[in-house]
Design a protein around this motif. Sequence first.
Motif, PDB file in Angstrom:
ATOM      1  N   ILE A  85      -6.278   9.417 -11.423  1.00 22.48           N
ATOM      2  CA  ILE A  85      -6.709   9.101 -10.452  1.00 22.48           C
ATOM      3  C   ILE A  85      -6.906  10.314 -10.090  1.00 22.48           C
ATOM      4  N   ALA A  86      -7.087  11.016  -9.009  1.00 27.71           N
ATOM      5  CA  ALA A  86      -7.462  12.064  -8.733  1.00 27.71           C
ATOM      6  C   ALA A  86      -7.152  12.033  -6.743  1.00 27.71           C
ATOM      7  N   ILE A  87      -6.478  12.789  -6.357  1.00 30.01           N
ATOM      8  CA  ILE A  87      -5.716  13.112  -5.131  1.00 30.01           C
ATOM      9  C   ILE A  87      -5.712  14.520  -4.445  1.00 30.01           C
ATOM     10  N   SER A  88      -6.660  14.570  -3.862  1.00 31.18           N
ATOM     11  CA  SER A  88      -7.568  15.546  -2.630  1.00 31.18           C
ATOM     12  C   SER A  88      -7.112  15.413  -1.495  1.00 31.18           C
ATOM     13  N   GLY A  89      -6.417  15.502  -0.681  1.00 31.24           N
ATOM     14  CA  GLY A  89      -6.439  15.394   0.608  1.00 31.24           C
ATOM     15  C   GLY A  89      -4.773  13.790   1.250  1.00 31.24           C
ATOM     16  N   SER A  90      -5.513  12.718   0.750  1.00 32.22           N
ATOM     17  CA  SER A  90      -4.311  11.726   0.796  1.00 32.22           C
ATOM     18  C   SER A  90      -5.541  10.631   0.297  1.00 32.22           C
ATOM     19  N   ARG A  91      -4.637   9.708  -0.674  1.00 34.28           N
ATOM     20  CA  ARG A  91      -5.428   8.407  -0.954  1.00 34.28           C
ATOM     21  C   ARG A  91      -4.347   7.306  -1.122  1.00 34.28           C
ATOM     22  N   TYR A 134       6.671   7.841  -9.915  1.00 33.46           N
ATOM     23  CA  TYR A 134       5.008   8.461 -10.338  1.00 33.46           C
ATOM     24  C   TYR A 134       5.106   9.900 -11.246  1.00 33.46           C
ATOM     25  N   THR A 135       3.764  10.554 -11.776  1.00 34.01           N
ATOM     26  CA  THR A 135       3.782  11.588 -12.467  1.00 34.01           C
ATOM     27  C   THR A 135       2.542  11.948 -12.414  1.00 34.01           C
ATOM     28  N   ALA A 136       2.415  13.138 -11.433  1.00 38.22           N
ATOM     29  CA  ALA A 136       1.652  13.733 -11.464  1.00 38.22           C
ATOM     30  C   ALA A 136       1.517  14.576 -12.300  1.00 38.22           C
ATOM     31  N   SER A 137      -0.047  15.001 -13.222  1.00 38.47           N
ATOM     32  CA  SER A 137      -0.433  15.671 -14.104  1.00 38.47           C
ATOM     33  C   SER A 137       0.311  16.911 -14.153  1.00 38.47           C
ATOM     34  N   GLY A 138       1.070  17.445 -14.805  1.00 35.58           N
ATOM     35  CA  GLY A 138       1.589  19.112 -14.813  1.00 35.58           C
ATOM     36  C   GLY A 138       2.734  19.282 -13.932  1.00 35.58           C
ATOM     37  N   HIS A 172       0.499  -1.322   0.024  1.00 35.29           N
ATOM     38  CA  HIS A 172       0.498   0.629  -0.115  1.00 35.29           C
ATOM     39  C   HIS A 172       1.168   1.416   0.106  1.00 35.29           C
ATOM     40  N   PHE A 173       0.687   2.256  -0.935  1.00 31.63           N
ATOM     41  CA  PHE A 173       1.249   3.356  -0.877  1.00 31.63           C
ATOM     42  C   PHE A 173       0.451   4.701  -1.047  1.00 31.63           C
ATOM     43  N   ALA A 174       0.369   5.340   0.182  1.00 30.11           N
ATOM     44  CA  ALA A 174      -0.270   6.714   0.404  1.00 30.11           C
ATOM     45  C   ALA A 174      -0.041   8.136  -0.157  1.00 30.11           C
ATOM     46  N   PHE A 175      -0.324   8.664  -0.845  1.00 28.83           N
ATOM     47  CA  PHE A 175      -0.124   9.885  -1.930  1.00 28.83           C
ATOM     48  C   PHE A 175      -0.857  10.833  -1.516  1.00 28.83           C
ATOM     49  N   SER A 176      -0.463  12.017  -0.885  1.00 28.27           N
ATOM     50  CA  SER A 176      -1.083  13.053  -0.686  1.00 28.27           C
ATOM     51  C   SER A 176      -0.902  14.386  -1.185  1.00 28.27           C
ATOM     52  N   GLY A 177      -1.566  15.283  -1.414  1.00 29.07           N
ATOM     53  CA  GLY A 177      -1.124  16.417  -1.589  1.00 29.07           C
ATOM     54  C   GLY A 177      -2.949  16.416  -2.758  1.00 29.07           C
ATOM     55  N   SER A 178      -2.679  17.922  -3.141  1.00 33.75           N
ATOM     56  CA  SER A 178      -3.623  17.701  -4.622  1.00 33.75           C
ATOM     57  C   SER A 178      -3.283  18.319  -6.275  1.00 33.75           C
ATOM     58  N   GLY A 179      -3.951  17.307  -6.325  1.00 32.62           N
ATOM     59  CA  GLY A 179      -3.795  16.841  -8.042  1.00 32.62           C
ATOM     60  C   GLY A 179      -4.415  15.513  -9.015  1.00 32.62           C
TER      61      GLY A 179
END
Length: 519
Positions: A319-325, A349-353, A263-270
């Motif tokens: 995959i939308a991230i808003s907060g933590s997922r 991993y790559t975030a849009s933009g 399990h990997f946790a992604f945080s932020g907004s993107g």
Amino acid sequence: MNFAKKLFAAGASVAMALTAVPVAFAAAHSVGQNISSTDGTVWMVYQGTSGVCRRAYTSAGAFLSYGFNSWSQVVAANSDDLALAVCSEGFIPPQDGSVIFSDRGADKGTGYILSGSMKYGFPTEAIFKGQGYNYATAMWADISWVGMGGVINSADAAHLPGSLVNNAGTVQLVGNSGLMGIPDLATFNSWGYSFAKVEPANANDKAKAQTGVMATRLAGQLSPTATTNLPPTNSGPLSAMVASDNPAVGTLVAGQGLADLAHFAFSGSGTLTNVVIERIGVSANTTPANVYLFDGSTRLTDSASFGSDNKLTFAGQNIAISGSRVISVKADIASSTSGQTVGVRLTSYTASGSSASTVSLSGNIHNIATATLATVALSSATGSGNSDPGKDLLVWQGTVTVGTRDVTLNRLSLRQVGSIVNSDINNFRLMIDGTQIAQSQSVDSSGYVTFAVNTTVKTGSRTFKVMADVIGGSGRTVQLSLRGAYDISTTDSSYGATVLATGTFPFGPSSFTVNAGAL
């Protein structure tokens, strides 16, 4: 033993030869540098709690117990080095995990292992060897000043913190609260570890969970410490870390489906667009036969396979991230793979933009065993014919035959592939043999209806059906489909492994048309 004693004596002679007149330089050496003062004492320039200071090794044996040290790295102290205060942390003791025999006093010849800067004695040679230790890697030294921590009374006792263990092919460091994974050989070597000092993990070691992953040694560090999570790695608007609910080291079963690997946790907004996963462990690239990304019970991707470089890329994601997922990596385990070990590492991993972020976030490595799992087979798909809009319409049905032993149904996900719009069908209910066990209000944005449950399904043939309310959509079609075995998760009641369902997929009835209304 005599040879080891001679080596220690030789090392001590070298240490004594490192005496020199201090050399005047403009500044003290950097943190982590080993220096020798005129009286022969070897110190490390150390980052203490109160600032940069100098900290002395207790002996030549203590110095050499740290595999990253060598006499050739010791330089003569300059005047600025000697002007540093002596560290309040005290002497540098032998490294935790070091096996040392007392060379003097009433306990001369007694073997100890150092852990937490305390010594723990081996009362018999059988226990010493039963723990996997040998005389060739032990050292002789004066440890009369080291406090007594206790006695190791059993060869089966868990290895003490500071020990390196081979856990079914994976080398881990025993920490105070669990095991610390070592992600690669470069990290292992940065701490000066030797495979000769890696002991076989026993049952008590294997019962411990992996609580963190070791980072590469930085100058001035004496020992790695276990952490519950890796620190976040930033990539533009998103950061990533190993999730707090990352699966512990476990045993998978050859032939099982949807094994939970990491399990990997992604945080932020993107928006997460690309994810690159690397296979780790002693296994083939075909061992994880199909690999998926999940968010809880929701499958995010179709299956992917590892390439010849041990990596796979989930490209073109949204995959939308808003907060933590938390994103889970799950895979089917190929048959005839017993004895192998498998895990995954997030490498990019790559975030849009944003540009791709290169990381090294490793999940645990799991063992694979052989077992005869329960069976789950699907057949006899049925559904409604043309129908007026209304409540309690049958939209999906099938026979699920469970063999060998009971299973637990964890998840069923059906895709609505008809032409009806999502807002015209809702209130989905899953029933087994006429008893409702779950409800899902609507179709999600990907067209799926997902039932997350925890229900025992007894052996034999069971009727699964889904009812729904059709509140509009005249002239349009309704068709729910089980797209693949990956969308029905059942767990063997004895082994706890996910059973890979069989049948002809996609599985489900033909579409039916919603009748036109009349005024």
